[in-house]
Write an enzyme that holds these catalytic residues in place. Structure first.
Site, PDB file in Angstrom:
ATOM      1  N   ARG A   3      20.885   8.484  -4.268  1.00 18.56           N
ATOM      2  CA  ARG A   3      20.036   9.656  -4.488  1.00 18.56           C
ATOM      3  C   ARG A   3      18.553   9.273  -4.553  1.00 18.56           C
ATOM      4  NH1 ARG A   3      22.480  12.111  -9.726  1.00 18.56           N
ATOM      5  NH2 ARG A   3      20.708  13.539  -9.485  1.00 18.56           N
TER       6      ARG A   3
ATOM      7  N   ARG B 151      32.340   5.113 -10.281  1.00 23.53           N
ATOM      8  CA  ARG B 151      31.898   6.342 -10.931  1.00 23.53           C
ATOM      9  C   ARG B 151      31.196   7.238  -9.914  1.00 23.53           C
ATOM     10  NH1 ARG B 151      28.975   4.255 -16.519  1.00 23.53           N
ATOM     11  NH2 ARG B 151      30.704   2.978 -17.315  1.00 23.53           N
TER      12      ARG B 151
ATOM     13  N   ASP C 209      28.212  10.579 -10.212  1.00 20.74           N
ATOM     14  CA  ASP C 209      27.373  11.340 -11.130  1.00 20.74           C
ATOM     15  C   ASP C 209      27.880  12.766 -11.264  1.00 20.74           C
ATOM     16  OD1 ASP C 209      25.658   9.142 -11.331  1.00 20.74           O
ATOM     17  OD2 ASP C 209      24.398   9.835  -9.680  1.00 20.74           O
TER      18      ASP C 209
END
Length: 257
Positions: A207, A50, A52
């Site tokens: 992040r 995945r 974000d």
């Protein structure tokens, strides 16, 4: 049936990430719609992982099963003619039926970019975090080194992570500084690229690492505190989550493909 492995690059600014979401508007949605338009089939693609909302990809593999007999060399141009301009399929090949883009992946690399010059680059502003304040890049490098190895990265995972285990391996990190657009005689610090490679990453992991390293670079935390944060296994011990726009999935590696 054929199993096709493709690579897609995209500007994620206008999308809710790679994987299909209830609200739609994802990279997967666009790819599946383009395949259906081309072949008439309703397929489910499987990505290497995945991303974000707002995150970009330089090279993200995905695979799907198809009964279409379109020659493999024609797929890229055919799909790109049916995709938005900010999504492009760059490679396609046929692989074994048991190949899986996510489960077969051995190593992933992400890049996070920080523009540390005084002014935002208007041409790259969608792909860089602008941070004109003073940063100690050597301290950031030292802090990053404490994350190498196999650890429980709970402190650097989203509180909403649903993974059963937060143990991952980071095998390589590096920080490169590009001074080509820095103005001589000013406080410009160049464009900082942070690369991090490992066998897998948790939700928001890169992040949060970047957000914490920025505090190290600003002198708010000593570099060695990264080790203590890691050992705490507590999201509250780490720094903020850096903006998504500076993150790019750089590459995914496989043993045989």
């Amino acid at each position: 049936m054929r199993n096709l492995l493709m690579t897609v690059c995209y500007d994620g600014s206008n999308y809710y990430g790679f994987q299909t979401q209830p609200g739609g508007n994802t990279i997967q949605d666009c790819l599946e719609a383009a395949i259906q338009n081309l072949t008439g089939e309703t397929v489910k693609i499987h990505g290497s992982g995945r991303t974000d909302a707002g995150v970009h990809a330089r090279a993200q593999p995905f695979h799907f099963l198809t009964s279409s007999q379109i020659p493999v060399e024609r797929w890229c141009l055919a799909l790109n003619g049916r995709l938005p301009a900010d999504i492009r399929v760059t490679s396609a090949k046929e692989v074994e039926l048991d190949f899986h883009a996510r489960r077969s992946a051995k190593r992933k690399t992400y890049r996070y970019t920080i523009n540390a010059n005084r002014f935002t680059d208007v041409f790259q502003r969608s792909y860089q975090l602008h941070h004109p304040g003073k940063l100690d890049v050597d301290a950031m490098r030292e802090g990053l080194s404490f994350l190498l190895g196999t650890h429980d990265y709970t402190s650097f995972a989203s509180r909403h992570s649903t993974k059963a285990s937060h143990v991952r391996t980071i095998d390589e990190t590096r920080i490169e500084v590009d001074m080509s657009l820095a103005v001589p005689g000013t406080r410009d610090q160049g464009v900082i690229h942070l690369y991090i490679s490992g066998n897998g990453f948790l939700q928001h992991m890169v992040r949060i690492i970047v957000g914490t390293l920025l505090e190290v670079g600003q002198g708010k935390r000593p570099p060695e505190q990264m080790k203590q944060i890691l050992e705490a296994k507590d999201r509250k011990a780490a720094g903020p989550t850096a903006e998504s726009k500076g993150l790019m999935l750089w590459s995914v590696e496989y043993e045989q493909h």
